[in-house]
Design a protein around this motif. Structure first.
Motif, PDB file in Angstrom:
ATOM      1  N   GLY A   1       0.798  -1.220   0.000  1.00 46.42           N
ATOM      2  CA  GLY A   1       0.000   0.000   0.000  1.00 46.42           C
ATOM      3  C   GLY A   1       0.826   1.263   0.000  1.00 46.42           C
ATOM      4  O   GLY A   1       0.291   2.354   0.156  1.00 46.42           O
ATOM      5  N   GLY A   2       2.136   1.127  -0.158  1.00 46.62           N
ATOM      6  CA  GLY A   2       2.983   2.301  -0.240  1.00 46.62           C
ATOM      7  C   GLY A   2       3.517   2.753   1.105  1.00 46.62           C
ATOM      8  O   GLY A   2       3.140   2.255   2.161  1.00 46.62           O
ATOM      9  N   ASN A   3       4.404   3.718   1.021  1.00 42.98           N
ATOM     10  CA  ASN A   3       5.066   4.268   2.192  1.00 42.98           C
ATOM     11  C   ASN A   3       5.365   5.728   1.897  1.00 42.98           C
ATOM     12  O   ASN A   3       5.100   6.215   0.807  1.00 42.98           O
ATOM     13  CB  ASN A   3       6.353   3.487   2.482  1.00 42.98           C
ATOM     14  N   ALA A   4       5.919   6.405   2.864  1.00 44.27           N
ATOM     15  CA  ALA A   4       6.249   7.813   2.705  1.00 44.27           C
ATOM     16  C   ALA A   4       7.418   8.147   3.625  1.00 44.27           C
ATOM     17  O   ALA A   4       7.782   7.358   4.492  1.00 44.27           O
ATOM     18  CB  ALA A   4       5.037   8.688   3.037  1.00 44.27           C
ATOM     19  N   ALA A   5       7.960   9.317   3.404  1.00 42.64           N
ATOM     20  CA  ALA A   5       8.984   9.852   4.303  1.00 42.64           C
ATOM     21  C   ALA A   5       8.397  11.084   4.968  1.00 42.64           C
ATOM     22  O   ALA A   5       7.500  11.736   4.421  1.00 42.64           O
ATOM     23  CB  ALA A   5      10.240  10.207   3.524  1.00 42.64           C
ATOM     24  N   ARG A   6       8.908  11.398   6.166  1.00 42.03           N
ATOM     25  CA  ARG A   6       8.426  12.582   6.872  1.00 42.03           C
ATOM     26  C   ARG A   6       9.581  13.539   7.111  1.00 42.03           C
ATOM     27  O   ARG A   6      10.729  13.131   7.281  1.00 42.03           O
ATOM     28  CB  ARG A   6       7.709  12.215   8.154  1.00 42.03           C
ATOM     29  N   SER A   7       9.237  14.814   7.147  1.00 36.86           N
ATOM     30  CA  SER A   7      10.237  15.865   7.325  1.00 36.86           C
ATOM     31  C   SER A   7      10.816  15.823   8.730  1.00 36.86           C
ATOM     32  O   SER A   7      10.218  15.244   9.644  1.00 36.86           O
ATOM     33  CB  SER A   7       9.609  17.240   7.048  1.00 36.86           C
ATOM     34  N   PRO A   8      11.992  16.448   8.922  1.00 37.24           N
ATOM     35  CA  PRO A   8      12.622  16.419  10.254  1.00 37.24           C
ATOM     36  C   PRO A   8      11.716  16.929  11.373  1.00 37.24           C
ATOM     37  O   PRO A   8      11.776  16.437  12.490  1.00 37.24           O
ATOM     38  CB  PRO A   8      13.845  17.311  10.071  1.00 37.24           C
ATOM     39  N   ARG A   9      10.870  17.890  11.096  1.00 32.92           N
ATOM     40  CA  ARG A   9       9.951  18.405  12.124  1.00 32.92           C
ATOM     41  C   ARG A   9       8.585  17.747  12.085  1.00 32.92           C
ATOM     42  O   ARG A   9       7.657  18.171  12.774  1.00 32.92           O
ATOM     43  CB  ARG A   9       9.809  19.915  11.985  1.00 32.92           C
ATOM     44  N   ASN A  10       8.451  16.725  11.240  1.00 29.30           N
ATOM     45  CA  ASN A  10       7.227  15.946  11.125  1.00 29.30           C
ATOM     46  C   ASN A  10       6.020  16.802  10.725  1.00 29.30           C
ATOM     47  O   ASN A  10       4.891  16.543  11.141  1.00 29.30           O
ATOM     48  CB  ASN A  10       6.926  15.191  12.434  1.00 29.30           C
TER      49      ASN A  10
END
Length: 138
Positions: free
Chosen positions: A122-131
């Motif tokens: 179903g996919g994935n993602a990345a999150r920024s350092p400050r979320n």
């Protein structure tokens, strides 16, 4: 697959829609048994940054609580993203775990079925350092 209702008011309890699907799968009226696959429903992208806590309360959506159809959720094996384009970002989900987009039945009372029964990529993602931001992985 039928599109699930966008709410979670049923909390695992049967609805008229899920009951009808249970009857259809079991051949209650015509003795013809059917295999039906349902989507568990998606967590909206803006809520992925709250993974995995949000997924535990983002409930499988109606009619996914039906007992006889198979409800399909999501896991992920995706882990690669451009770390130069996204310095300091990190994966939301580790490979082999629940996808950030998948709803669950974790918060349902024990008398209701555990859903989903099967999971697909179903996919994935990345999150920024400050979320504060997420970027789906290709």
């Amino acid at each position: 697959m039928p599109r699930p209702a966008p709410d979670s008011r049923d909390r695992g309890r049967p609805s008229s829609w899920s009951a009808e699907l249970d009857n259809l799968c079991g051949g209650v009226e015509d003795r013809v048994k059917r295999l039906v696959l349902l989507s568990a429903g998606n967590v909206e992208e803006q809520d992925w940054r709250f993974y995995p806590d949000y997924n535990d309360v983002a409930q499988v959506q109606d009619p996914g609580q039906a007992w006889n159809p198979l409800t399909v959720g999501a896991f992920t094996q995706r882990f690669q993203f451009d770390t130069q384009a996204y310095p300091g970002w990190r994966l939301i989900a580790q490979p082999g775990t629940l996808s950030p987009s998948s709803s669950t039945s974790v918060s349902w009372q024990s008398q209701w079925p555990n859903k989903p029964e099967i999971v697909l990529e179903g996919g994935n993602a990345a999150r920024s350092p400050r979320n504060r931001e997420v970027a789906p992985l290709d």
